[in-house]
Enzyme design. Structure first.
Site, PDB file in Angstrom:
ATOM      1  N   ALA A 228       8.863   6.730  11.813  1.00 65.81           N
ATOM      2  CA  ALA A 228       9.589   7.314  10.207  1.00 65.81           C
ATOM      3  C   ALA A 228       8.395   7.204   9.896  1.00 65.81           C
ATOM      4  CB  ALA A 228       9.851   6.191  10.057  1.00 65.81           C
TER       5      ALA A 228
ATOM      6  N   GLY B  52       5.698   2.496   2.589  1.00 66.45           N
ATOM      7  CA  GLY B  52       5.158   1.626   3.329  1.00 66.45           C
ATOM      8  C   GLY B  52       7.052   2.474   4.167  1.00 66.45           C
ATOM      9  N   ASN B  53       8.189   1.467   5.239  1.00 64.13           N
ATOM     10  CA  ASN B  53       8.751   1.802   6.092  1.00 64.13           C
ATOM     11  C   ASN B  53       9.064   0.994   6.603  1.00 64.13           C
ATOM     12  OD1 ASN B  53       9.055   3.163   8.441  1.00 64.13           O
ATOM     13  ND2 ASN B  53       7.817   4.478   7.363  1.00 64.13           N
ATOM     14  N   ARG B  54      10.381   0.693   6.806  1.00 59.77           N
ATOM     15  CA  ARG B  54      11.025  -1.072   7.806  1.00 59.77           C
ATOM     16  C   ARG B  54      11.073  -0.365   9.208  1.00 59.77           C
ATOM     17  NH1 ARG B  54      14.736  -3.926   3.690  1.00 59.77           N
ATOM     18  NH2 ARG B  54      16.244  -4.172   6.115  1.00 59.77           N
ATOM     19  N   SER B  55      10.697   0.780   9.268  1.00 59.73           N
ATOM     20  CA  SER B  55      10.463   0.377  11.165  1.00 59.73           C
ATOM     21  C   SER B  55       9.557  -0.077  12.139  1.00 59.73           C
ATOM     22  CB  SER B  55      10.039   2.902  11.565  1.00 59.73           C
ATOM     23  OG  SER B  55      10.190   2.864  12.920  1.00 59.73           O
TER      24      SER B  55
END
Ligand code: CTP
Length: 405
Positions: free
Chosen positions: A280, A213-216
């Site tokens: 993102a 995943g990512n931090r958005s």
């Protein structure tokens, strides 16, 4: 702030069960420094009594035009308001407003108000979808009122569907944004437009318990959705794994992975005037999904993680516009050579506008503020100084409306 400086808001309440949620909206408005006059209809008082409205607003809440007649309330309340918000607005109230009837204090106020008017309808799905209501809503919108789409969810009794009053905190956000636009408050330059916004960050599953995943957090995309609602657009928000509350008036579609996000965006974009890709999106996903949890094996090195490319949704919708003149906006998160990378990305992706911002561990992700440069395909560059994500959202819509023609 003195009493004279406070924005004057009229909170109209019509007779639906959601009237109880208007108490929370009233509380938010008064606590944030607005001077609020509550004008309930007689039917609204069946749900929430006069005492509650008076106590929460700190002033009498009147229903009929026959009280304090010497103050001419049926004219003065509307004339002196900076904003009128009706929440909940029933089918009956919308019909009266559309036809200019004036048989109580609220309907008189609506006729005399020259400020922006926001209706937050709440009713059963059948009533909302009835041609009579559809036409009344269209009439009100044509005349410049902001009628926000009801939410989908549980209705009175056992029914579920479209017709629920949005979260009062989110109706408050709409009011705040309309008031904040100052002289442009009543201007709905996105009225009649359908805009699609993707927000949040995709998650690409590795096994039933893990993902890449990512931090958005979705904050910028949600700010874009709120801004577009306040400017009159029909908004589809494709939300990937965001925990933020649904913005009032937006149709929210959930997506988990990049593939799901792509499907939802392409579907919604078919009749959209503008598509803004603020999500993102993972560029890669695991080549294999393990049906069972991946176990560590004692004494053995972990298997290398094989990845495959995800389709580039922004490039795809830019290259193959669903309708002529559709405006496509991308976001670029860069850590180095921010502008040079942004300019190259604008060309590579083929979009009309690219919002470029510098990211880092403590910058942008999860923050309420942002700083960016919006690059346009026509070569113009619009710097957006450090400020709230709401302000960047409005700049993006200014640039989009200028290009929609
Ligand atoms: N995007 C997309 N589909 C993807 C990846 C990204 O639609 N598979 C969109 C994002 O929503 C964003 C824009 O493309 O609007 C820019 O994404 P970014 O990750 O910054 O660019 P990349 O294409 O990944 O380029 P690079 O890896 O070189 O930074």
């Amino acid at each position: 702030m003195t009493t004279a400086d406070r924005p004057r808001v009229v909170l109209g309440v019509s007779g639906g069960i959601a009237a109880y949620k208007a108490c929370e909206l009233l509380r938010r408005l008064t606590e944030s420094g607005h001077e609020v006059r509550v004008v309930p209809t007689a039917s609204a008082l069946h749900f929430v009594g006069e005492a509650t409205w008076s106590a929460l607003s700190g002033r009498p809440a009147t229903t009929e035009v026959w009280e304090s007649v010497h103050e001419v309330p049926h004219v003065r309340i509307g004339q002196s308001a900076d904003l009128v918000v009706v929440a909940p607005a029933t089918a009956d109230l919308l019909a009266k407003a559309a036809h200019g009837l004036a048989d109580d204090l609220l309907t008189n106020t609506l006729l005399t108000a020259r400020c922006p008017v926001v209706f937050a309808p709440a009713m059963h799905t059948e009533m909302w979808e009835h041609p009579a209501t559809r036409e009344n809503v269209a009439t009100l919108r044509r005349r410049g009122a902001l009628v926000i789409e009801p939410a989908v969810g549980r209705l009175t009794g056992v029914d579920t569907g479209k017709g629920r009053l949005p979260d009062p905190g989110q109706i408050f956000e709409v009011c705040r944004r309309v008031l904040e636009r100052g002289e442009r408050a009543g201007e709905q330059d996105l009225a009649g437009r359908h805009v699609v916004i993707s927000a949040g960050g995709t998650r690409e599953p590795l096994d039933p318990v893990r993902f890449l995943g990512n931090r958005s957090t979705g904050r910028q995309g949600y700010a874009l959705a709120r801004a577009a609602v306040a400017r009159g657009a029909r908004v589809t928000l494709v939300s990937a794994n965001s925990e933020l509350p649904d913005p009032a008036g937006a149709d929210v579609v959930r997506a988990g992975t990049a593939a799901q996000l792509r499907e939802a965006v392409l579907k919604a974009a078919a009749d959209a005037d503008a598509v803004v890709m603020a999500a993102a999106v993972a560029d890669f996903r695991p080549a294999r999904y393990a049906q069972g949890k991946i176990k560590k094996r004692e004494g053995a090195e972990p298997e290398p993680l094989a990845l495959v490319r995800n389709p580039d949704i922004l490039a795809e919708i830019s290259a193959d516009r669903a309708r002529p003149g559709q405006i496509v906006v991308g976001f670029a998160a860069e850590t180095d050579d921010v502008l040079a990378n942004g300019r190259a990305k604008l060309v590579r992706k083929g979009c009309d506008l690219l919002v470029v911002n510098e990211v880092g561990e403590h910058k942008t992700f999860g923050s309420e503020t942002n700083e960016a440069v919006v690059l346009a395909a026509d070569g113009t560059e619009t710097p957006v100084p450090h400020g709230p994500k709401d302000a960047l959202a409005d700049t993006v819509w200014d640039l989009v409306t200028a290009r929609l023609g």
